[in-house]
Design a protein around this motif. Structure first.
Motif, mmCIF file in Angstrom:
data_model
loop_
_atom_site.group_PDB
_atom_site.id
_atom_site.type_symbol
_atom_site.label_atom_id
_atom_site.label_comp_id
_atom_site.label_asym_id
_atom_site.label_seq_id
_atom_site.Cartn_x
_atom_site.Cartn_y
_atom_site.Cartn_z
ATOM 1 N N THR A 181 32.951 134.385 -38.304
ATOM 2 C CA THR A 181 34.296 133.907 -38.619
ATOM 3 C C THR A 181 35.190 133.973 -37.383
ATOM 4 O OG1 THR A 181 34.051 134.636 -40.908
ATOM 5 C CG2 THR A 181 36.282 134.240 -40.136
ATOM 6 N N ASP A 197 28.790 137.934 -40.828
ATOM 7 C CA ASP A 197 29.683 136.875 -41.279
ATOM 8 C C ASP A 197 31.096 137.051 -40.716
ATOM 9 O OD1 ASP A 197 29.897 139.141 -42.941
ATOM 10 O OD2 ASP A 197 30.734 137.969 -44.585
ATOM 11 N N GLN A 198 31.533 138.294 -40.499
ATOM 12 C CA GLN A 198 32.843 138.510 -39.873
ATOM 13 C C GLN A 198 32.811 138.106 -38.406
ATOM 14 O OE1 GLN A 198 33.996 142.562 -40.625
ATOM 15 N NE2 GLN A 198 34.618 142.113 -42.723
ATOM 16 N N ARG A 239 42.163 135.517 -43.437
ATOM 17 C CA ARG A 239 42.197 136.558 -44.461
ATOM 18 C C ARG A 239 40.913 137.389 -44.441
ATOM 19 N NH1 ARG A 239 42.862 133.459 -48.689
ATOM 20 N NH2 ARG A 239 45.005 133.030 -48.086
ATOM 21 N N LYS A 240 39.798 136.754 -44.112
ATOM 22 C CA LYS A 240 38.510 137.451 -44.088
ATOM 23 C C LYS A 240 38.439 138.481 -42.969
ATOM 24 C CE LYS A 240 33.632 136.585 -44.440
ATOM 25 N NZ LYS A 240 32.649 135.576 -44.790
ATOM 26 N N VAL A 241 39.116 138.210 -41.853
ATOM 27 C CA VAL A 241 39.088 139.131 -40.706
ATOM 28 C C VAL A 241 40.492 139.627 -40.366
ATOM 29 C CG1 VAL A 241 36.959 138.217 -39.704
ATOM 30 C CG2 VAL A 241 39.140 137.178 -39.097
ATOM 31 N N GLN A 242 41.343 139.757 -41.381
ATOM 32 C CA GLN A 242 42.734 140.127 -41.158
ATOM 33 C C GLN A 242 42.908 141.488 -40.489
ATOM 34 O OE1 GLN A 242 44.733 140.142 -44.910
ATOM 35 N NE2 GLN A 242 43.336 141.623 -45.818
ATOM 36 N N GLY A 276 42.069 131.068 -44.989
ATOM 37 C CA GLY A 276 40.988 131.827 -45.622
ATOM 38 C C GLY A 276 40.150 132.577 -44.607
ATOM 39 N N MET A 277 39.893 131.937 -43.464
ATOM 40 C CA MET A 277 39.126 132.600 -42.409
ATOM 41 C C MET A 277 39.918 133.777 -41.849
ATOM 42 S SD MET A 277 37.641 129.240 -40.486
ATOM 43 C CE MET A 277 36.647 130.075 -39.265
#
Length: 59
Positions: free
Chosen positions: A22, A18-19, A48-51, A45-46
């Motif tokens: 993204t 999922d990362q 933040r998921k792979v920050q 949000g995307m």
């Protein structure tokens, strides 16, 4: 709408699917690639998921 630039700084190797998906959704799939995107809650949000794998430049 405002634009933000997102640069990939980390490798997706040994990351979850999922990362990786993204990153592709953000227009990034290779190291040091830069993508210019609209600044929206969905994009934030995307990011933040792979920050831990991206760098954000506002403006």
């Amino acid at each position: 709408m405002a634009k933000i630039k997102v640069k990939q700084t980390g490798s997706p190797i040994r990351r979850t699917k999922d990362q990786r998906a993204t990153l592709v959704g953000l227009g990034l799939n290779k190291m040091h690639r830069v993508s210019e995107l609209e600044d929206s809650p969905e994009v934030r949000g995307m990011i933040r998921k792979v920050q831990h794998m991206v760098e954000v430049q506002e403006g």
